[in-house]
Design an enzyme around this catalytic site. Structure first.
Site, mmCIF file in Angstrom:
data_model
loop_
_atom_site.group_PDB
_atom_site.id
_atom_site.type_symbol
_atom_site.label_atom_id
_atom_site.label_comp_id
_atom_site.label_asym_id
_atom_site.label_seq_id
_atom_site.Cartn_x
_atom_site.Cartn_y
_atom_site.Cartn_z
ATOM 1 N N TYR A 163 -23.266 -10.814 21.680
ATOM 2 C CA TYR A 163 -23.701 -10.597 20.296
ATOM 3 C C TYR A 163 -23.564 -9.128 19.897
ATOM 4 C CZ TYR A 163 -27.912 -8.543 22.274
ATOM 5 O OH TYR A 163 -28.773 -7.730 22.963
ATOM 6 N N TYR A 167 -38.355 -9.921 13.287
ATOM 7 C CA TYR A 167 -39.467 -9.094 13.770
ATOM 8 C C TYR A 167 -40.548 -8.871 12.736
ATOM 9 C CZ TYR A 167 -36.159 -8.349 17.484
ATOM 10 O OH TYR A 167 -35.271 -8.560 18.511
ATOM 11 N N PHE A 181 -26.490 -10.886 12.897
ATOM 12 C CA PHE A 181 -25.996 -11.010 14.265
ATOM 13 C C PHE A 181 -24.677 -11.762 14.271
ATOM 14 C CE2 PHE A 181 -30.485 -10.347 15.363
ATOM 15 C CZ PHE A 181 -30.382 -9.548 16.485
ATOM 16 N N PHE A 230 -27.651 -1.888 15.890
ATOM 17 C CA PHE A 230 -28.804 -1.500 16.693
ATOM 18 C C PHE A 230 -28.735 -2.045 18.116
ATOM 19 C CE2 PHE A 230 -30.113 -5.282 14.262
ATOM 20 C CZ PHE A 230 -30.486 -6.139 15.286
ATOM 21 N N ASP A 231 -27.855 -2.998 18.378
ATOM 22 C CA ASP A 231 -27.739 -3.529 19.738
ATOM 23 C C ASP A 231 -26.430 -4.292 19.869
ATOM 24 O OD1 ASP A 231 -28.386 -4.037 22.335
ATOM 25 O OD2 ASP A 231 -29.992 -5.457 21.927
ATOM 26 N N ILE A 249 -35.996 -14.173 19.409
ATOM 27 C CA ILE A 249 -36.527 -14.353 18.063
ATOM 28 C C ILE A 249 -36.140 -15.738 17.536
ATOM 29 C CG2 ILE A 249 -36.679 -11.914 17.503
ATOM 30 C CD1 ILE A 249 -33.968 -12.116 16.144
#
Length: 208
Positions: free
Chosen positions: A116, A178, A200, A126-127, A146
């Protein structure tokens, strides 16, 4: 891929995670890798801690050293290459299949692997599991990640299930991500700000 538990620091290692039955309290010893920012427990409450342990469930250790890594050019993947038109489900989760796989769909509770890239609405990454060079492994549908991920992969509420080999974009509203707490927060600054909509690109590899 996560409440979240963080080990904030500049040096990381491979974390080892462990959960209690009811509240999924987490502790880890972070040493080298940067685990994913998609983990949460059933209460969706972020818990700050210095040690995280793992056996069958996943957790995360996220440090500010990751920010420097994410600021570098990210590897291009098939999962993030082509934009497509999103369909919005009644829950507010939006999805778009860039490629429909030809393998079996995931089963609730199954240990699966997925690559991902996670972005904020402004496009900031962010990731990324591609950046780490290793897909995320987690048990789908049981709250290890999540809720937007569980529904986005398993399907339900107007979202079709992903098939192994498939690549899907998910647009996750705050209530399935979140929420008002955000994630990676420290000193008044958050990696994921409160009430963030998350994007994502997910590549469902298959059963782990």
């Amino acid at each position: 891929m996560a409440s979240l538990a963080y080990s904030i620091g500049t040096c990381f290692g491979r974390p080892n995670f462990q959960f209690s039955n009811r509240h999924q309290k987490i502790s880890a010893s972070a040493t080298s890798a940067h685990p994913p920012l998609v983990f949460q427990n059933d209460n969706n409450v972020t818990t700050m801690t210095t040690q995280l342990k793992r056996r069958e469930a996943i957790g995360l250790a996220f440090g500010f050293g990751l920010l420097n890594a994410l600021s570098q050019p990210q590897p291009t993947s098939a999962a993030e290459a082509v934009p497509c038109e999103l369909t919005v489900a009644p829950s507010g989760l939006a999805f778009c299949d860039k490629f429909v796989g030809n393998g079996p769909e995931a089963v609730k509770g199954q240990l699966i692997k997925a690559h991902y890239v996670g972005r904020l609405e402004n496009g900031k990454i962010f990731d990324s599991s591609y950046n780490r060079g290793k897909p995320l492994s987690f048990r789908v549908g049981v709250g290890e990640v999540i809720k937007g991920w569980d529904v986005g992969i398993l399907g339900g509420d107007g979202v079709p299930p992903m098939l192994a080999g498939g690549k899907r974009t998910l647009k996750i509203p705050p209530e399935l991500g979140y929420g008002a707490r955000g994630a990676g927060c420290r000193g008044g600054s958050c990696i994921i700000p409160p009430d963030s909509v998350l994007l994502f690109d997910v590549e469902f590899i298959g059963k782990a």
